[in-house]
Design an enzyme around this catalytic site. Structure first.
Site, PDB file in Angstrom:
ATOM      1  CG  ASP A  46      35.111 -65.237  14.734  1.00  0.00           C
ATOM      2  OD1 ASP A  46      35.107 -66.375  14.247  1.00  0.00           O
ATOM      3  OD2 ASP A  46      34.891 -65.005  15.945  1.00  0.00           O
ATOM      4  CE1 TYR A  51      31.999 -64.085  21.380  1.00  0.00           C
ATOM      5  CE2 TYR A  51      32.382 -63.174  19.195  1.00  0.00           C
ATOM      6  CZ  TYR A  51      32.741 -64.047  20.202  1.00  0.00           C
ATOM      7  OH  TYR A  51      33.828 -64.865  20.030  1.00  0.00           O
ATOM      8  CE  LYS A  76      33.349 -67.923  17.392  1.00  0.00           C
ATOM      9  NZ  LYS A  76      33.137 -66.476  17.184  1.00  0.00           N
TER      10      LYS A  76
END
Length: 278
Positions: A46, A51, A76
């Site tokens: 994930d 990030y 995401k």
């Protein structure tokens, strides 16, 4: 064959219940750390655009030699990329960084309600799925009003909602909404992010002693037996392996109930009505 159970999703696909998260993993460390996780047995990774470590994740995947159909990769949509055109550009950039033709799950990272773009972004996610760039689509950090609005204005119930969830912050109302609408719940910050003494709480230490495992293993096991999808993270290879070694014991009904009783409405991360609205 992986020992990790797979959870069915509402779109006919399934997801490994235990995965590995890379939140706060530094970009220059991501390849090594994800490689360690894959070697330990994880097949569910994930990550997220925000990030900043998708390149390292992609390198680890490419170097692993693991067949693509044995992996489950989530990324995401970042808050600044919400909106139709930006979302389409964002998935293309994420796929390039990950060195993948598609991801298994694409999430809207935060609802950012003050910007009022999450419905438009969700409609873009539906098209991204239909274009074959992701298998499943879901959301992260959505509250019940955000979810209700998606149901009222779009065609797709999110496959998952990834939310802060740990023993002192159990999000029972959103979990109940998920049961009602066949939406799975993923726990982020499943070990409390080190922001309180989770491992010192009596029900957790007692269970750890009884089973001869660590408090972290007890908490991960609680998530799994509660039907949650969970992905702890660590930079330590020993803890990465330890966090995966949670299938040789089972918590009793009494132990589960004692941990359930720790609920204290103790949110330690940002509130979804606030994060990303600026």
């Amino acid at each position: 064959m992986s020992q990790v159970p797979r959870i069915p999703l509402n779109d006919g696909n399934s997801i490994p219940q235990l995965g590995f998260g890379v939140f706060l993993v530094q970009p220059d460390e991501a390849e090594r750390i994800v490689s360690d996780a894959l070697e330990a047995g994880y097949r569910h990774i994930d990550t997220a655009a925000i990030y900043g470590n998708e390149v390292g994740v992609g390198r680890a995947i490419a170097a692993s030699g693991i067949p693509r159909d044995e992996l489950f990769i989530t990324t995401k949509l970042a808050n600044p990329d919400q909106g139709t055109r930006s979302a389409h550009d964002a998935i293309d950039l994420s796929l390039a960084k990950l060195q993948l033709d598609k991801v298994d799950l694409y999430l809207i990272h935060w609802p950012t309600p003050a910007r009022d773009l999450y419905v438009e972004s969700w409609q873009a996610m539906e098209q991204i799925r239909d274009d074959g760039k992701t298998t499943s689509i879901g959301v992260s950090n959505f509250q019940i009003p955000h979810l209700d609005r998606l149901l009222a204005e779009t065609e797709t119930v999110p496959a998952v909602n990834q939310i802060e969830l740990h023993p002192t912050f159990q999000q029972r109302e959103i979990r109940a909404w998920g049961v009602e609408h066949d939406m799975r719940i993923e726990s982020w910050g499943p070990l409390g992010q080190g922001k309180y003494d989770l491992f010192g709480l009596a029900p957790i230490t007692a269970a750890a002693t009884a089973h001869g495992v660590t408090p972290a293993q007890i908490v991960i096991r609680w998530h799994l037996q509660s039907g949650l999808i969970v992905f702890p993270k660590s930079n330590s290879v020993d803890r990465i392996r330890e966090n995966f070694d949670v299938f040789g014991f089972e918590l009793s009904g009494e132990e589960l109930a004692a941990i359930d009783a720790l609920e204290a409405d103790n949110r330690v991360g940002g509130h979804p009505d606030v994060v990303g609205n600026a």
